[in-house]
Design an enzyme around this catalytic site. Structure first.
Site, PDB file in Angstrom:
ATOM      1  N   LYS A 677      -0.461  61.771 -23.793  1.00 33.84           N
ATOM      2  CA  LYS A 677       0.593  61.782 -24.982  1.00 33.84           C
ATOM      3  C   LYS A 677       1.374  60.923 -24.537  1.00 33.84           C
ATOM      4  O   LYS A 677       2.505  61.185 -23.591  1.00 33.84           O
ATOM      5  CB  LYS A 677       1.012  63.115 -25.334  1.00 33.84           C
ATOM      6  CG  LYS A 677       1.670  63.265 -26.755  1.00 33.84           C
ATOM      7  CD  LYS A 677       2.616  64.364 -26.652  1.00 33.84           C
ATOM      8  CE  LYS A 677       3.927  64.260 -26.440  1.00 33.84           C
ATOM      9  NZ  LYS A 677       4.451  63.061 -26.936  1.00 33.84           N
ATOM     10  N   GLU A 758       7.837  66.182 -13.127  1.00 29.23           N
ATOM     11  CA  GLU A 758       8.970  65.285 -12.443  1.00 29.23           C
ATOM     12  C   GLU A 758      10.176  65.280 -13.726  1.00 29.23           C
ATOM     13  O   GLU A 758       9.843  64.975 -14.822  1.00 29.23           O
ATOM     14  CB  GLU A 758       8.347  63.817 -12.428  1.00 29.23           C
ATOM     15  CG  GLU A 758       7.132  63.832 -11.654  1.00 29.23           C
ATOM     16  CD  GLU A 758       7.455  63.613 -10.180  1.00 29.23           C
ATOM     17  OE1 GLU A 758       8.647  63.415  -9.885  1.00 29.23           O
ATOM     18  OE2 GLU A 758       6.264  63.427  -9.325  1.00 29.23           O
ATOM     19  N   CYS A 792      15.449  57.663 -13.943  1.00 34.26           N
ATOM     20  CA  CYS A 792      15.783  58.920 -13.405  1.00 34.26           C
ATOM     21  C   CYS A 792      16.049  58.814 -11.936  1.00 34.26           C
ATOM     22  O   CYS A 792      16.702  59.801 -11.550  1.00 34.26           O
ATOM     23  CB  CYS A 792      14.532  59.927 -13.607  1.00 34.26           C
ATOM     24  SG  CYS A 792      13.100  59.350 -12.887  1.00 34.26           S
ATOM     25  N   GLU A 888      23.182  65.129 -16.286  1.00 37.31           N
ATOM     26  CA  GLU A 888      22.593  64.002 -16.361  1.00 37.31           C
ATOM     27  C   GLU A 888      22.760  63.182 -17.652  1.00 37.31           C
ATOM     28  O   GLU A 888      22.623  63.739 -18.715  1.00 37.31           O
ATOM     29  CB  GLU A 888      20.929  63.913 -16.318  1.00 37.31           C
ATOM     30  CG  GLU A 888      20.214  62.919 -16.306  1.00 37.31           C
ATOM     31  CD  GLU A 888      18.770  62.754 -15.990  1.00 37.31           C
ATOM     32  OE1 GLU A 888      18.134  62.137 -15.407  1.00 37.31           O
ATOM     33  OE2 GLU A 888      18.075  63.762 -16.682  1.00 37.31           O
TER      34      GLU A 888
END
Ligand SMILES: Cc1cc2nc3c(=O)[nH]c(=O)nc-3n(C[C@H](O)[C@H](O)[C@H](O)COP(=O)(O)OP(=O)(O)OC[C@H]3O[C@@H](n4cnc5c(N)ncnc54)[C@H](O)[C@@H]3O)c2cc1C
Length: 1005
Positions: A677, A758, A792, A888
């Protein structure tokens, strides 16, 4: 012997006679410099340390710092004796009276630099130039300071050039030509210009932009030079800048205003394989232009850099690898220049008596008067050769760098390297006293010898021995090279691919379940974030029924796939890698449109996807066969792996091909069946991966492509009893939900679900007080703003020691203001749009939060009118507890935090929920060791950007709230997709056991 060779030998011997008449060591400055040279040539490792120490010294502020560095650099027992010998009083005094020895060392290094730097400023340099005039030596002046990080710095540099030009013209008004013959070809005032010092954003993939930017900057300088009767030379730098420099030269000097001006020159580097073609084009151009121009022929100053860089990137090396090849090419180009003397004036830039004698002999043979070309040599080097050439009646010009030590450091280190190079002429002649006959040998003859295997060891072979030993597992793995966009053919391919992709806009892609193409009533549209009214494509949207079908198909296909040999599965990945490579430009172009990736970043994503396929295939081969656990008589115990079952792969949009392909390939090669996906924002790229795997021959049901909303089908499949494994990369919020949900066991579930998770980061880079700021600034900007900060791994907290803080911030803001923001369809763009409107709004909200918490120090003003462009933004005065320092943001927003010392820096860096990447800029070996040991990050980067992990080289992934501790692209990664199993058989019968049990056996299929 040919007449030419005999003439070369005669002339060479004459030069040597004259050189020996006034014996002067190459290392004419006695004391510190001489000792440095001697030691460096004795021990390569020590040379590295010594040069590193010399490079950091000017940026150390106090004596204590100098002494600390000294001790750290030379702490190793076996080296300290030699170093004490070298530093003499310096080191002995260090422990007792550091306030004396620090300045002594600094003074020694400054003195050494003075040997190569002709003056600190324009006034200072005049003293040297006057002295040289009395020796009949001319000059070309170069301003040190090649690493500009911002346009402010570049503008300052341009202004200093103009100032220098005026000063030189004024001071030398009444000077005449040394030879008083053909003097119109050789103006007294001669400036050497480095284009990288005039523009901080040169992008090798966009020479047109470089020219558009640099031409207006150069014109005033050229105009003034012409008015003042001066000569301008374009120096040549690294290979990446070569084409841009040549194009700029040709463009500007073809302009009406400068077309009939003969006092322009450029450098050709004979160590480049391209140099022959470049020089021929240049001569053709000169003839078309119809006015004389000049070429300085050199071998080239960046040999070590070019070989290292090309090997790092897997590129064809642009330079010759054998020294005699460069020498022979220098001679060939000498001939080409002299044979075209009617249009080009030659300057031979060499200290090599053979190269010089060859030019002299050939000119004589061709009947060219010695006043019509010149020899150029560097300031502070080969003094006796200059004197000899003057005495022989040749025109000699000295290349005189002007400037301060700190900006001149890379120049100084290049000179030290040159003087100590194993293969350099100067070392051979002046340090090792190689006989004249040997030094005057024809390089082609040496090369012919090399074909019979008797070439002396070269830097190239020395460098090669530093690679990983071949016996180590993984040593044979080679990453897919990145596309070198400095090459015009690659720029053209990318442009063509972008044009082609535009034509494919609005394509439609179906779901793929069990090999069937499935269309649904709902279609997702995927838009170009640079221009959201452009629809890149439409994708059929799956709902829960399709998700159910996909899980069932994957489950069905599993039984057969798990019993397919690992070799077949590896070959599937390798075929996929080949297709990715074949479609490389097409896929990169698609990424530019679908997710707004700049060219090189898009290409890097496809290269990484290829790497994942080839690396995981390799790793699977290493672990696929059952392996004996212990050799025990009478019993065979083999460990091997079974796949886990059905894998659900949920991937993000920021590395739309690489991460998706990495997780899918790992799952497939280990024998799992897969439902992939992709992210809704990069669904067309996801569909391309399905296409690629189908072409590669993946059986129906083994890989299924399901596009849909994460909250609907993603959540449904995570909870599904028939899904055994979830490989997820994405946000912390979703990752934690998956982690938790997968922990529940459902009715009918066979396996405990494995989650590979992750998530994000809040990555920090620490800048030490002795950091090389030229590098720290450029790499921080790239790490924070490259691909709009949407990695990231991106840098989001720059932690700066207070000693350096103000200087870092000043340069950082200047550099940020110079970064190119725009539509990444254009080459050379660093910051493009963020992915979609939701991201756009969220990041802008964070910027508002930042404004309330800290000081908005910089925000870009000029942005494209359409698209989701966020201005690169920097906050200063940020404290660790502020939201912008903790949460973040995933956009081009950087927080700068000031800290007292390294202890505090590490504490602040580690004081976050995340532990993904982290970096450190420092030149203190002890501090580097501390950070290596203490920084809480899955990937720690020292003195380089904190993004750009390479498969196999930098296994990637974090811990704490950044992830479950797995390492994509690492040798352990596949274990996450496997169940280990051991099969033990008693093979003894009545005490009789086979003699030997093989270490590996066939698979249990
Ligand atoms: C006045 C002047 C201006 C210069 N301007 C520039 C410039 O703008 N740009 C620039 O790049 N260089 C420039 N150089 C050249 C550079 O700085 C070196 O001085 C020059 O390459 C040394 O060559 P040489 O002929 O003096 O010495 P040599 O000892 O004969 O040659 C050394 C050179 O050989 C090459 N080499 C070394 N090892 C190998 C190997 N294993 N395989 C192949 N080739 C090898 C390298 O180019 C090395 O510098 C300039 C030099 C001078 C004198």
């Amino acid at each position: 012997m040919t007449p030419l060779q005999s003439e070369i030998e005669q002339r060479g011997k004459r030069i040597f006679e004259l050189v020996d008449k006034y014996p002067e060591s190459l290392f004419s400055k006695a004391g510190f410099y001489q000792r440095l040279m001697t030691l460096s040539m004795r021990d390569e490792q020590l040379k590295l340390q010594l040069f590193r120490f010399v490079a950091v010294l000017p940026s150390l502020h106090t004596s204590d710092e100098i002494i600390e560095h000294l001790q750290e650099y030379f702490a190793d027992g076996h080296e300290s004796g030699k170093v004490a010998e070298f530093l003499g009083a310096g080191i002995r005094l260090a422990g007792i009276v550091p306030w004396i020895s620090g300045p002594i060392l600094r003074w020694n290094v400054s003195e050494m630099a003075r040997q190569f730097i002709a003056g600190r400023n324009p006034n200072d340099v005049m003293r040297t130039l006057r002295k040289r005039r009395t020796q009949n030596i001319g000059f070309t002046v170069d301003l040190l300071g090649e690493a500009v990080v911002s346009e402010t710095e570049a503008d300052e540099y341009a202004a200093r050039y103009l100032h220098l030009l005026e000063g030189l013209a004024h001071e030398t008004k009444n000077w005449t030509d040394a030879l008083e013959k053909n003097s119109e070809l050789f103006p007294v005032v001669n400036l050497s210009v480095k284009i990288s010092a005039l523009y901080s954003q040169i992008s090798p993939d966009d020479p047109a932009e470089t020219i558009a930017h640099l031409a207006p900057k150069l014109r005033p300088l050229l105009r003034r030079a012409r008015e003042l009767g001066a000569f301008i030379n374009f120096d040549m730098e690294s290979y990446a800048h070569k084409n841009g420099t040549l194009e700029l030269f040709k463009t500007v000097f073809m302009e009406e205003e400068f077309r009939d001006w003969p006092h322009a020159g450029i450098v050709i580097q004979a160590y480049l394989r391209d140099s022959d073609a470049d020089l021929r084009h240049l001569i053709e151009w000169g003839r078309a232009r119809g006015t004389r121009f000049a070429v300085r022929l050199v071998k080239g100053a960046y040999w070590d850099y070019e070989t290292t860089k090309s090997r790092q990137n897997g590129w064809d090396c642009p330079v010759y690898l054998q020294k005699p090849e460069s020498d022979a090419n220098f001679e060939m180009l000498t001939r080409l220049l002299l044979e075209n003397e009617s249009i080009v004036t030659s300057a031979f830039g060499s200290h090599n008596v053979r190269s010089i004698a060859h030019a002299q002999a050939l000119a004589e043979q061709l009947g060219i008067d010695r006043s019509r070309f010149e020899f150029q040599l560097l300031y502070g080097m080969a003094g006796p050769i200059k004197r000899a050439l003057v005495e022989m009646g040749y025109r000699v010009r000295e290349y005189c760098p002007v400037g301060e030590l700190l900006p001149g450091m890379s120049y100084l280190v290049r000179r030290l390297l040159e003087n100590t190079s194993n293969e350099g002429f100067l070392r051979a002649k002046f340090s090792e006293n190689v006989p004249a006959e040997e030094l005057l040998r024809d390089p082609r003859e040496i090369l012919r010898g090399s074909r019979n295997g008797v070439l002396p060891p070269s830097n190239a072979t020395i460098n090669m021995t530093t690679t990983t030993p071949k016996t180590q597992p993984g040593a044979h793995y080679e990453n897919a090279p990145l596309t070198n966009f400095a090459l015009p053919e690659n720029q053209e391919k990318m442009r063509a691919a972008l044009r082609e992709q535009r034509k494919q806009f609005a394509r439609k892609v179906p779901l793929t379940i069990n090999g069937e193409k499935i269309w649904t009533d709902n279609m997702f549209s995927s838009v170009n974030p640079s221009q959201p009214d452009q629809i890149v494509g439409y994708a059929a949207e799956a709902g829960v029924p399709e998700a159910e079908r996909a899980v069932a198909a994957a489950r069905m296909a599993f039984e057969k796939w798990r019993r397919t040999s690992f070799e077949e599965r590896c070959q599937l990945l390798e075929r996929a890698a080949e297709i990715l490579e074949r479609r490389r430009f097409e896929l990169s172009a698609l990424e530019v449109f679908e997710v707004g990736k700049p060219w090189a970043q898009a290409d890097g994503d496809i290269a990484e996807a290829i790497d994942f396929c080839t690396f995981y295939a390799r790793q699977m081969r290493l672990m696929g066969q059952p392996r004996l656990t212990q050799n025990v008589p009478g019993e065979e115990s083999y460990q091997h792996y079974w796949p886990r079952g059905v894998a659900l792969v949920i991937a993000p949009w920021n590395f739309p091909m690489a991460i998706l392909c990495g997780m899918v390939s790992a799952a497939l090669v280990t024998g799992n069946t897969v439902i992939m996906k992709p992210s809704e924002q990069s669904v067309i790229i996801g569909a391309m991966l399905m296409e690629i795997y189908e072409e590669a021959g993946v059986p129906p049901g083994v890989l299924n492509f399901l596009n849909g909303k994460g909250s609907v089908i993603g959540a449904h499949m995570v909870d599904h009893k028939d899904v055994d494994l979830i490989a997820f990369t994405g946000s912390r919020e979703v990752g934690l939900r998956i982690w938790e949900s997968a922990g529940k066991t459902r009715e009918g579930q066979r396996e405990l679900k494995r989650v590979i998770c992750e998530m994000g980061g809040k990555n920090a880079m620490i800048v030490d007080s002795d950091a090389d700021l030229d590098e720290a600034i450029v790499d921080s900007i790239y790490s924070a703003f490259g691909f709009q900060g949407q990695k990231c791994s991106a840098l989001s907290r720059l932690i700066v020691l207070e000693e350096n803080h103000d200087r870092v911030v000043e340069r950082l803001l200047g550099a940020a203001a110079s970064v190119r923001v725009g539509n990444p369809e254009e080459p050379g763009i660093v910051v493009g749009p963020v992915i979609d409107e939701a991201a756009y709004r969220r990041i802008l909200d964070y910027i508002e939060v930042g404004k309330g918490e800290a000081t908005l120090a910089y925000q870009a003003k000029e942005l494209p009118p359409h698209g989701y462009f966020i201005p690169p933004t920097i906050f200063t005065g940020v404290k660790p507890n502020m939201r912008i320092a903790r949460e973040e943001i995933f956009g081009p927003v950087l927080s700068v935090l000031k800290v007292r010392d390294l202890d505090e820096a590490i504490k602040v860096a580690n004081g976050t929920d995340y532990a993904l990447t982290g970096g450190f800029f420092s030149r203190s070996p002890d501090n580097i060791e501390r950070v290596k040991a203490q920084l809480e990050a899955g990937n720690v980067y020292i003195n380089r950007p904190c993004t750009g992990a390479i498969v196999g080289r930098h296994p990637f992934g974090g811990f704490k709230m950044s992830g479950s501790g797995t390492k994509a692209g690492g040798k352990d990664y596949l274990l996450n997709f496997l169940i280990p199993r051991v099969v033990t058989e008693n093979v003894a019968r009545h005490g009789l056991a086979p003699e030997k049990t093989p270490e590996y056996r066939d698979e249990f299929l």
